[in-house]
Scaffold this motif. Structure first.
Motif, PDB file in Angstrom:
ATOM      1  N   GLU A  31       0.834  -1.205   0.000  1.00  0.00           N
ATOM      2  CA  GLU A  31       0.000   0.000   0.000  1.00  0.00           C
ATOM      3  C   GLU A  31       0.869   1.255   0.000  1.00  0.00           C
ATOM      4  O   GLU A  31       0.544   2.242  -0.671  1.00  0.00           O
ATOM      5  CB  GLU A  31      -0.942   0.007   1.205  1.00  0.00           C
ATOM      6  CG  GLU A  31      -2.155  -0.891   1.057  1.00  0.00           C
ATOM      7  CD  GLU A  31      -2.995  -0.553  -0.174  1.00  0.00           C
ATOM      8  OE1 GLU A  31      -3.261   0.655  -0.391  1.00  0.00           O
ATOM      9  OE2 GLU A  31      -3.366  -1.459  -0.927  1.00  0.00           O
ATOM     10  N   LYS A  32       1.963   1.221   0.751  1.00  0.00           N
ATOM     11  CA  LYS A  32       2.883   2.360   0.770  1.00  0.00           C
ATOM     12  C   LYS A  32       3.488   2.574  -0.617  1.00  0.00           C
ATOM     13  O   LYS A  32       3.646   3.709  -1.073  1.00  0.00           O
ATOM     14  CB  LYS A  32       3.997   2.125   1.785  1.00  0.00           C
ATOM     15  CG  LYS A  32       3.549   2.101   3.231  1.00  0.00           C
ATOM     16  CD  LYS A  32       4.734   1.890   4.160  1.00  0.00           C
ATOM     17  CE  LYS A  32       4.287   1.822   5.609  1.00  0.00           C
ATOM     18  NZ  LYS A  32       5.437   1.567   6.517  1.00  0.00           N
ATOM     19  N   ILE A  33       3.821   1.461  -1.266  1.00  0.00           N
ATOM     20  CA  ILE A  33       4.408   1.549  -2.605  1.00  0.00           C
ATOM     21  C   ILE A  33       3.401   2.140  -3.591  1.00  0.00           C
ATOM     22  O   ILE A  33       3.749   2.988  -4.421  1.00  0.00           O
ATOM     23  CB  ILE A  33       4.891   0.163  -3.074  1.00  0.00           C
ATOM     24  CG1 ILE A  33       6.079  -0.305  -2.201  1.00  0.00           C
ATOM     25  CG2 ILE A  33       5.294   0.185  -4.550  1.00  0.00           C
ATOM     26  CD1 ILE A  33       6.520  -1.729  -2.464  1.00  0.00           C
ATOM     27  N   LYS A  34       2.140   1.712  -3.491  1.00  0.00           N
ATOM     28  CA  LYS A  34       1.091   2.251  -4.364  1.00  0.00           C
ATOM     29  C   LYS A  34       0.913   3.749  -4.153  1.00  0.00           C
ATOM     30  O   LYS A  34       0.741   4.517  -5.115  1.00  0.00           O
ATOM     31  CB  LYS A  34      -0.234   1.533  -4.102  1.00  0.00           C
ATOM     32  CG  LYS A  34      -0.289   0.104  -4.615  1.00  0.00           C
ATOM     33  CD  LYS A  34      -1.637  -0.523  -4.300  1.00  0.00           C
ATOM     34  CE  LYS A  34      -1.692  -1.969  -4.779  1.00  0.00           C
ATOM     35  NZ  LYS A  34      -2.996  -2.604  -4.429  1.00  0.00           N
ATOM     36  N   LYS A  35       0.958   4.186  -2.890  1.00  0.00           N
ATOM     37  CA  LYS A  35       0.806   5.612  -2.587  1.00  0.00           C
ATOM     38  C   LYS A  35       1.968   6.410  -3.164  1.00  0.00           C
ATOM     39  O   LYS A  35       1.794   7.527  -3.643  1.00  0.00           O
ATOM     40  CB  LYS A  35       0.717   5.817  -1.075  1.00  0.00           C
ATOM     41  CG  LYS A  35      -0.597   5.359  -0.461  1.00  0.00           C
ATOM     42  CD  LYS A  35      -0.632   5.608   1.030  1.00  0.00           C
ATOM     43  CE  LYS A  35      -1.955   5.136   1.634  1.00  0.00           C
ATOM     44  NZ  LYS A  35      -1.981   5.342   3.103  1.00  0.00           N
ATOM     45  N   ARG A  36       3.177   5.823  -3.107  1.00  0.00           N
ATOM     46  CA  ARG A  36       4.341   6.523  -3.648  1.00  0.00           C
ATOM     47  C   ARG A  36       4.247   6.643  -5.172  1.00  0.00           C
ATOM     48  O   ARG A  36       4.624   7.663  -5.741  1.00  0.00           O
ATOM     49  CB  ARG A  36       5.639   5.809  -3.245  1.00  0.00           C
ATOM     50  CG  ARG A  36       5.888   5.817  -1.758  1.00  0.00           C
ATOM     51  CD  ARG A  36       7.340   5.640  -1.398  1.00  0.00           C
ATOM     52  NE  ARG A  36       7.974   4.476  -1.985  1.00  0.00           N
ATOM     53  CZ  ARG A  36       9.204   4.074  -1.660  1.00  0.00           C
ATOM     54  NH1 ARG A  36       9.912   4.734  -0.756  1.00  0.00           N
ATOM     55  NH2 ARG A  36       9.741   3.007  -2.232  1.00  0.00           N
ATOM     56  N   ILE A  37       3.752   5.595  -5.818  1.00  0.00           N
ATOM     57  CA  ILE A  37       3.577   5.641  -7.274  1.00  0.00           C
ATOM     58  C   ILE A  37       2.616   6.772  -7.648  1.00  0.00           C
ATOM     59  O   ILE A  37       2.866   7.546  -8.579  1.00  0.00           O
ATOM     60  CB  ILE A  37       3.057   4.289  -7.818  1.00  0.00           C
ATOM     61  CG1 ILE A  37       4.124   3.195  -7.630  1.00  0.00           C
ATOM     62  CG2 ILE A  37       2.666   4.410  -9.279  1.00  0.00           C
ATOM     63  CD1 ILE A  37       3.627   1.802  -7.965  1.00  0.00           C
ATOM     64  N   LYS A  38       1.535   6.872  -6.875  1.00  0.00           N
ATOM     65  CA  LYS A  38       0.533   7.906  -7.132  1.00  0.00           C
ATOM     66  C   LYS A  38       1.108   9.294  -6.874  1.00  0.00           C
ATOM     67  O   LYS A  38       0.849  10.248  -7.630  1.00  0.00           O
ATOM     68  CB  LYS A  38      -0.690   7.660  -6.252  1.00  0.00           C
ATOM     69  CG  LYS A  38      -1.858   8.596  -6.520  1.00  0.00           C
ATOM     70  CD  LYS A  38      -3.054   8.225  -5.656  1.00  0.00           C
ATOM     71  CE  LYS A  38      -4.223   9.154  -5.926  1.00  0.00           C
ATOM     72  NZ  LYS A  38      -5.408   8.796  -5.091  1.00  0.00           N
ATOM     73  N   GLU A  39       1.896   9.417  -5.809  1.00  0.00           N
ATOM     74  CA  GLU A  39       2.442  10.720  -5.432  1.00  0.00           C
ATOM     75  C   GLU A  39       3.581  11.155  -6.343  1.00  0.00           C
ATOM     76  O   GLU A  39       3.661  12.312  -6.766  1.00  0.00           O
ATOM     77  CB  GLU A  39       2.934  10.673  -3.976  1.00  0.00           C
ATOM     78  CG  GLU A  39       3.517  11.985  -3.473  1.00  0.00           C
ATOM     79  CD  GLU A  39       3.987  11.893  -2.040  1.00  0.00           C
ATOM     80  OE1 GLU A  39       4.615  12.868  -1.564  1.00  0.00           O
ATOM     81  OE2 GLU A  39       3.729  10.856  -1.393  1.00  0.00           O
TER      82      GLU A  39
END
Length: 221
Positions: free
Chosen positions: A42-50
């Protein structure tokens, strides 16, 4: 000038190599590390989005939950427990009115994409800290220990030879092979060098505290 010399206020670091635990503890830590990696998705997904870019797990450290009293780790835990008592005795402490208790015991693996590291820190309210290394090489991260004497740090002079370990050295690092066990006083500041993600870097970290028996007895009454 003929001067008598004695070294005082030294900080001990204890190490040994125990290879027999490498394979069983890699196997035992696998599900914990896999769960930690899954939790970080989930952290990785948020970083991709950010960041608008997929940098994977760059810079991350995948931490397990507590391993205290889990059967697969009991042999390591018992060895470290007994070694911690021996170390504190060797350092000159009187443990008559104290018992050793575990506060933290976890596995971690640095990011596959590299960048895993830990800044310098200590583990407060503990007395013994340590690591058991499962996956490491001369291409991975390694622990660095820093001189804990504040007075020396603020009056530090330049060294004649930075690569030589002397009484003037302000930090030291260890060369690792799988199976390396290191124990040290928890007041000793330590960090982990930046890992490049070339090969896997996995280790078990632990902290132990000497607790007054009167406190333990009062809490049980």
């Amino acid at each position: 000038m003929n001067l008598n010399f004695k070294g005082y206020f030294t900080t001990p670091i204890y190490s040994t190599l125990i290879s027999k635990w490498i394979k069983p503890l890699i196997k035992a830590t696998d599900p914990f590390i896999n769960k930690a990696k899954n939790n970080n998705k989930e952290k990785i997904k948020k970083r991709i989005k950010e960041y608008k870019k997929n940098i994977g797990d760059l810079g991350m450290s995948h931490h397990s939950n507590s391993l205290i009293n889990i059967p697969e780790f009991k042999e390591l835990q018992n060895f470290v427990n007994n070694s911690s008592i021996s170390i504190l005795n060797h350092m000159g402490y009187d443990l008559t009115n104290y018992e050793i208790r575990w506060t933290e015991f976890w596995a971690q693996e640095f990011a596959k994409n590299g960048g895993g590291h830990h800044e310098g820190h200590i583990h407060y309210d503990n007395h013994i800290s340590g690591f058991y290394f499962l996956k490491c090489s001369n291409k991975t991260s390694y622990p660095i220990f820093h001189d804990p004497r504040l007075g020396k740090i603020v009056t530090q002079l330049p060294l004649k030879n930075e690569s030589e370990i002397t009484f003037g050295s302000s930090s030291i690092n260890y060369t690792l092979v799988p199976g390396t066990l290191i124990l040290f006083p928890a007041f000793l500041e330590h960090q982990f060098a930046m890992d490049c993600g070339i090969e896997p870097f996995r280790f078990i970290h632990f902290n132990l505290q000497a607790v007054r028996k009167m406190i333990l007895n009062s809490s049980q009454s």
